[in-house]
Scaffold this active site. Structure first.
Site, PDB file in Angstrom:
ATOM      1  N   TRP A  99     -75.606 103.656   9.802  1.00 45.09           N
ATOM      2  CA  TRP A  99     -76.509 103.165  10.841  1.00 45.09           C
ATOM      3  C   TRP A  99     -77.321 104.301  11.444  1.00 45.09           C
ATOM      4  O   TRP A  99     -78.493 104.132  11.780  1.00 45.09           O
ATOM      5  CB  TRP A  99     -75.723 102.390  11.893  1.00 45.09           C
ATOM      6  N   ASP A 165     -76.783 104.767  20.310  1.00 42.72           N
ATOM      7  CA  ASP A 165     -76.405 103.465  19.756  1.00 42.72           C
ATOM      8  C   ASP A 165     -74.907 103.315  19.999  1.00 42.72           C
ATOM      9  O   ASP A 165     -74.092 103.987  19.365  1.00 42.72           O
ATOM     10  CB  ASP A 165     -76.729 103.428  18.266  1.00 42.72           C
ATOM     11  N   LYS A 189     -69.687  93.113  18.473  1.00 43.79           N
ATOM     12  CA  LYS A 189     -68.443  93.872  18.359  1.00 43.79           C
ATOM     13  C   LYS A 189     -67.591  93.679  19.623  1.00 43.79           C
ATOM     14  O   LYS A 189     -66.487  93.182  19.554  1.00 43.79           O
ATOM     15  CB  LYS A 189     -68.729  95.360  18.189  1.00 43.79           C
TER      16      LYS A 189
END
Length: 354
Positions: A99, A165, A189
């Site tokens: 990511w 992030d 999540k």
């Protein structure tokens, strides 16, 4: 029997969140209408998004001068929105996984990117040492790497605007938000079902980019309209509110961190004391949210057998990402310690049998 859910995302949610969201789907706020069919501009839903934003600020102790946004597009859209809004000449990025690499790729569309350090050389199995340069517009890093099971559990001091992030570990530890100019997190999540992204942005960092920004990609659009410029993802935001209420009932982020540390400690201890299972992340970089491990080489052929063995005990979601292999147990806030204990017992029983 409820399964032990170790999926990395979309992932486990608390029963509190699930049950309250089901009730609202049937009848939202006593309106005799489903949450799925009400106006996002109704006073009842406006109250939901306002409370959710207020709880984010309360739980993370967000200072004055920051806005909380609820946006569509997932964290992957933020890979584009961040440089669109903040990159003027050059940005610095830390590369610690897939990511982070994707974020770097997007940022290069808008200007020069300095990758200050990378752990690609060892398949992202550690957090590399890094120094933040002073001649960039911002520094971006990924706090937790779900695929590789590494995590940076501190708030760096930065000479430039700091962007993070936090998709897979937000609300798992206290965060000094004042050190950051922008934090973003996909909900699926530790917050809510997929479909909404939480953004916490320092208002003063906006409006500096020299380029025209499309309306929907401009953070100022959503700040000015309080996340209501267009129809927001109503269902995930309502579920997020339930999760945030649940977190507050549990004692807040400090208490959640203690519980998460205990869960991770139990599993890592089992791995470290096993002859069959081995951890893949370097010990000083281990994530408490995503625990990645494999079979020792002499037992490699038994990996699928163990996945099947665990499934027979109602343990699901432990297959590792294809780039790492082996197993991954995601220990998000909603996962009870009992599920970790069930996985550990399955590991011990399987090892004993072989």
């Amino acid at each position: 029997m409820k399964k032990h859910n170790f999926y990395a995302g979309p992932s486990i949610l608390s029963e509190y969140t699930i049950n309250n969201t089901i009730d609202a789907i049937r009848n939202f706020a006593g309106m005799d209408l489903s949450l799925l069919e009400i106006s996002h501009r109704s006073k009842q839903f406006t109250a939901v998004i306002n409370e959710a934003s207020a709880l984010v600020k309360e739980l993370l102790d967000v200072p004055e001068g920051y806005s909380v946004l609820w946006l569509g597009g997932g964290a992957s859209l933020q890979f584009c929105m961040v440089p669109y809004n903040l990159l003027i000449n050059k940005a610095a990025y830390l590369e610690t996984g897939v990511w982070a690499s994707n974020a770097i790729k997007e940022a290069r569309l808008f200007g020069e990117v300095d990758v200050v350090a990378s752990s690609r050389d060892q398949n992202f199995s550690y957090i590399p040492d890094f120094k933040i340069p002073a001649d960039v517009d911002y520094f971006h890093f990924t706090t937790n790497n779900t695929i590789y099971g590494t995590e940076l559990r501190r708030d760096p001091d930065s000479p430039v605007p700091l962007v993070a992030d936090m998709s897979s570990d937000i609300f798992s530890r206290p965060v000094d938000v004042s050190k950051y100019d922008l934090i973003y997190a996909g909900a699926q999540k530790n917050i809510a079902p997929a479909g909404v992204t939480l953004v916490i942005v320092k208002d003063s960092v906006l409006g500096r980019a020299p380029r025209p920004i499309p309306t929907m990609l401009d953070y100022k659009t959503h700040v000015n309209k309080e996340s209501m410029f267009n129809t927001p993802p109503v269902l995930p935001i309502f579920a997020a509110l339930q999760t945030l209420r649940y977190y507050k009932e549990q004692g807040g982020v400090k208490q959640l961190e203690l519980i998460d540390m205990e869960k991770a400690g139990v599993l890592y201890d089992a791995i470290d004391n096993s002859r069959m299972f081995q951890g893949t992340a370097r010990a000083d970089s281990r994530s408490i949210m995503n625990v990645c491990f494999v079979m020792a080489p002499e037992y490699k052929e038994l990996e699928q057998e163990f996945i099947d063995f665990a499934a027979a005990r109602n343990i699901v979601g432990i297959k590792g990402h294809r780039s790492v292999g082996g197993f991954r147990a995601s220990l998000y806030n909603a996962l009870p310690l009992a599920s970790v204990n069930a996985l550990v017992q399955a590991m011990k029983d399987f090892e004993k049998a072989h």
